[in-house]
Design an enzyme around this catalytic site. Structure first.
Site, PDB file in Angstrom:
ATOM      1  N   ASP A 115       0.852  -1.190   0.000  1.00 11.33           N
ATOM      2  CA  ASP A 115       0.000   0.000   0.000  1.00 11.33           C
ATOM      3  C   ASP A 115       0.891   1.244   0.000  1.00 11.33           C
ATOM      4  O   ASP A 115       2.055   1.184   0.435  1.00 11.33           O
ATOM      5  CB  ASP A 115      -0.904   0.011   1.228  1.00 11.33           C
ATOM      6  CG  ASP A 115      -0.136  -0.070   2.541  1.00 11.33           C
ATOM      7  OD1 ASP A 115       0.624  -1.054   2.707  1.00 11.33           O
ATOM      8  OD2 ASP A 115      -0.245   0.831   3.381  1.00 11.33           O
ATOM      9  N   GLU A 118      -0.265  -0.873   5.801  1.00 10.35           N
ATOM     10  CA  GLU A 118       0.693  -0.381   6.792  1.00 10.35           C
ATOM     11  C   GLU A 118       0.535   1.110   7.002  1.00 10.35           C
ATOM     12  O   GLU A 118       0.584   1.609   8.120  1.00 10.35           O
ATOM     13  CB  GLU A 118       2.127  -0.709   6.334  1.00 10.35           C
ATOM     14  CG  GLU A 118       3.193  -0.554   7.409  1.00 10.35           C
ATOM     15  CD  GLU A 118       3.771   0.852   7.527  1.00 10.35           C
ATOM     16  OE1 GLU A 118       4.444   1.132   8.524  1.00 10.35           O
ATOM     17  OE2 GLU A 118       3.537   1.683   6.633  1.00 10.35           O
TER      18      GLU A 118
HETATM   19 ZN    ZN Z   1       6.311   1.846   4.833  1.00 14.51          ZN
END
Ligand code: ZN
Ligand code: NAG
Ligand code: NAG
Ligand code: NAG
Ligand code: NAG
Length: 582
Positions: A179, A247
């Site tokens: 991500d 994350e």
């Molecule tokens: Zn990162």
């Protein structure tokens, strides 16, 4: 994620000045016996020689691990680092990855909230590109997808397992996430290359996510693809690639991956986890420091609400809920958390490494650093030194940032409700408990002054009154991470391998010695969900420092040599770590 410390250089040259380090007990890890002797073991014996700590040194230099004893043919690494065709191919692979805008937002419907993928895509179309990215990996890394087992965890978590032949050997996990932080549309025109098109200027590769951290993810898969293509390396130790998908939103993806791995392997079953974090090395005060983050600060949001009776604003009390809350905020900000530095904090070990090995560091601070763990005055001096800049100050204290405020609804109505959010990053020596106790004490003091009640986490801690009450609750509480042990077998193997990588392969003409030392991250990575799997967590990528990597910002970029460096390192390290007995 590197936190730079303020150093006081007296000169600017960087000559190598430390004498070599002592005679060492050399212990062979794989063999049964332990010698007190010198150098080289032939490759055939498959042994790894690691030095034990020198008891007189606060920061012993780890012994280099000579890859040539483990990797029979070094022509591959030569090709990875220097062959233009390989480089071109690698550029294409990373650029391809950039072209999937796997943006994550704080407010997104989580995969587990939908009954099926179709439902999820209907409710949250932003997830579709995550599946497309998976397809891209499949197409780009056919060997990996043909030969490794891929478990898709909670729709988007990717866990690749390269099964080792010796089940007794603990698996190693290499982690990353795919991500990326969203690009603000207003900034697109400022990019050298469009953020989701990417581009290469002959040295740097640009694009959203290239340094955080698609470069790492792609490099790991490239490494596996090469090793599988060569068909020479058949691991004894299981190798796991674990890639998260949220994350940047502190999501639950890694938690799901962690549960999956715990179910399969059990607690404390993993040899080592290496995730994103610091990169390459840092040249400071005449030394090159390799600084994996071995700890992370904790985290908690304090949410303090104040309820007071309403009424018409033509007859107000002296202090409305907003006024009282303002006083509380002001008190909170006036009282800092204490600064503390002990051996529990990797920052002290990092400073000790610098003090022992830097030829340039100021003599007085050097003396203080080297006895800061024993001497109260020296400890105070070190804290004073660290308090000089915000970057280093917050490595040794819990922070408090008043980030959100709201209250009131109308100009002629007294506010019946006001609230504030204070964000804390918790120092290694502190805890969620000690952090919230400080805030709670200040809330109670304020309550006493204005004769108000206090509720803390659902418990009444001060009797409610007709004047109203504070409601103090916590969100996202996370303790500081357990600190990765220093000086053990894994530490020495990983550090010694990195030394060989930089000193012999990346900069063979420079004859510089690299110091492997711990560091502390003030942010959190996916590893915050992996504590139960192993104590040996390193947040670090073996790249090359990029002057301006612009993480999360316009023109995010990587030095492409750094990308190749990651591939070269793991090509060797996976073969080396395979030999370790544990
Ligand atoms: Zn990162
Ligand atoms: C590769 O191996 C050759 C022959 O063993 C050796 O001469 C050379 O120094 C090695 N290169 C590197 C970069 O280690
Ligand atoms: C690598 O790419 C560059 C730029 O596109 C090109 O000029 C060069 O010929 C390529 N080299 C090889 C060996 O393919
Ligand atoms: C206090 O805040 C918590 C968290 O927002 C909420 O669940 C609870 O209902 C509140 N209690 C009172 C009495 O306001
Ligand atoms: C390092 O030295 C060798 C020979 O001494 C030379 O061929 C090579 O180009 C040098 N490499 C760099 C990066 O300067």
């Amino acid at each position: 994620m590197t936190e730079k410390l303020p150093y006081h250089a007296k000169e600017t040259n960087t000559k190598k000045s430390y004498s070599n380090f002592f005679i060492l007990i050399i212990c062979c890890v794989l063999g049964i016996s332990c010698y007190v002797v010198s150098k080289s073991t032939p490759f055939e014996k498959g042994q790894i020689l690691l030095q034990a700590s020198n008891p007189d040194s606060l920061c012993p230099i780890v012994e280099k691990v000579d890859f040539s004893k483990f990797v029979r043919d070094n022509s591959t690494v030569d090709r990875i680092l220097h062959d233009e065709r390989f480089r071109n191919g690698s550029i294409e692979k990373l650029l391809g990855a950039v072209r999937y805008p796997t943006e994550i937002y704080d407010e997104m419907i989580h995969p587990e909230e939908a009954a099926s993928l179709d439902e999820l895509y209907k409710a949250e179309p932003k997830w579709k590109v995550f599946e497309k990215f998976q397809k891209y990996l499949e197409k780009t890394f056919p060997q990996v997808h043909g030969k490794l087992k891929l478990d898709i965890v909670n729709s988007f978590g990717l866990v690749y397992t390269w099964e080792g032949s010796v089940p007794e050997k603990k698996p190693i996990i290499l982690a990353a996430h795919y991500d990326v932080v969203p690009v603000q549309t207003e900034t697109i025109s400022q990019w050298t290359f469009p953020p989701y098109e990417g581009g290469y200027d002959g040295k740097h590769l640009y694009g959203r996510g290239v340094s955080d951290c698609k470069d790492l993810l792609i490099a790991l898969l490239e490494t596996a693809e090469i090793l599988l293509n060569e068909k020479k390396f058949e691991p004894q130790r299981t190798i796991i690639f674990a890639f998260g998908y949220d994350e940047e939103a502190s999501g639950s993806g890694a938690q799901h991956i962690s549960e999956h791995l715990l179910k399969k392997y059990g607690p404390n079953s993993i040899l080592q986890i290496i995730d994103e974090g610091t990169s390459g090395f840092e040249e400071t005060e005449g030394v090159n420091l390799i600084l994996p983050a071995t700890g992370e600060k904790g985290y908690v949001d304090s949410i303090i609400e104040l309820y007071t009776p309403g009424g018409h604003s033509s007859v107000p009390p002296k202090h409305t809920s907003i006024g009282i809350l303002a006083k509380l905020i002001s008190d909170i900000e006036d009282e800092d958390f204490e600064s503390v530095i002990t051996n529990a904090n990797p920052v002290l070990n990092q400073l000790q490494c610098l003090a022992e090995h830097s030829p340039l560091i100021d003599k007085n601070i050097k003396k203080d650093i080297l006895k800061a763990h024993l001497d109260a005055d020296a400890n105070k001096a070190v804290l004073k030194y660290l308090n000089k800049t915000p970057e280093s100050r917050f490595l040794v204290t819990t922070s408090q940032a008043v980030d959100l405020i709201s209250g009131g609804v109308k100009s002629n109505a007294l506010p019946e409700h006001a609230s504030v959010l204070v964000n804390h990053r918790i120092a290694v020596e502190d805890s969620v408990e000690s952090t919230t106790q400080k805030i709670l004490r200040q809330v109670r003091d304020e309550a006493k002054k204005f004769d108000l009640g206090v509720i803390f986490e659902g418990q009444m801690v001060r009797e409610l009154t007709p004047n109203g009450y504070f409601n103090y609750s916590l969100r996202e509480a996370l303790e500081p991470a357990p600190v990765t042990p220093m000086g053990d077998e894994i530490w020495n193997l990983f550090g010694g391998s990195l030394r060989y990588h930089y000193e012999n392969l990346i900069f063979p003409n420079e004859s510089k010695e690299y110091i492997f030392a711990p560091s502390l991250s003030t942010g959190n990575t996916d590893t915050k969900s992996y504590w139960d799997l192993t104590r040996n967590i390193f947040r670090y990528a073996p790249g090359i420092p990029t002057t301006k990597s612009n993480i999360h910002s316009v023109d995010e970029r990587v030095d492409f040599d750094g990308h190749l460096s990651i591939i070269a390192f793991y090509y060797n390290y996976l073969q080396v770590v395979d030999h370790l007995a544990q």
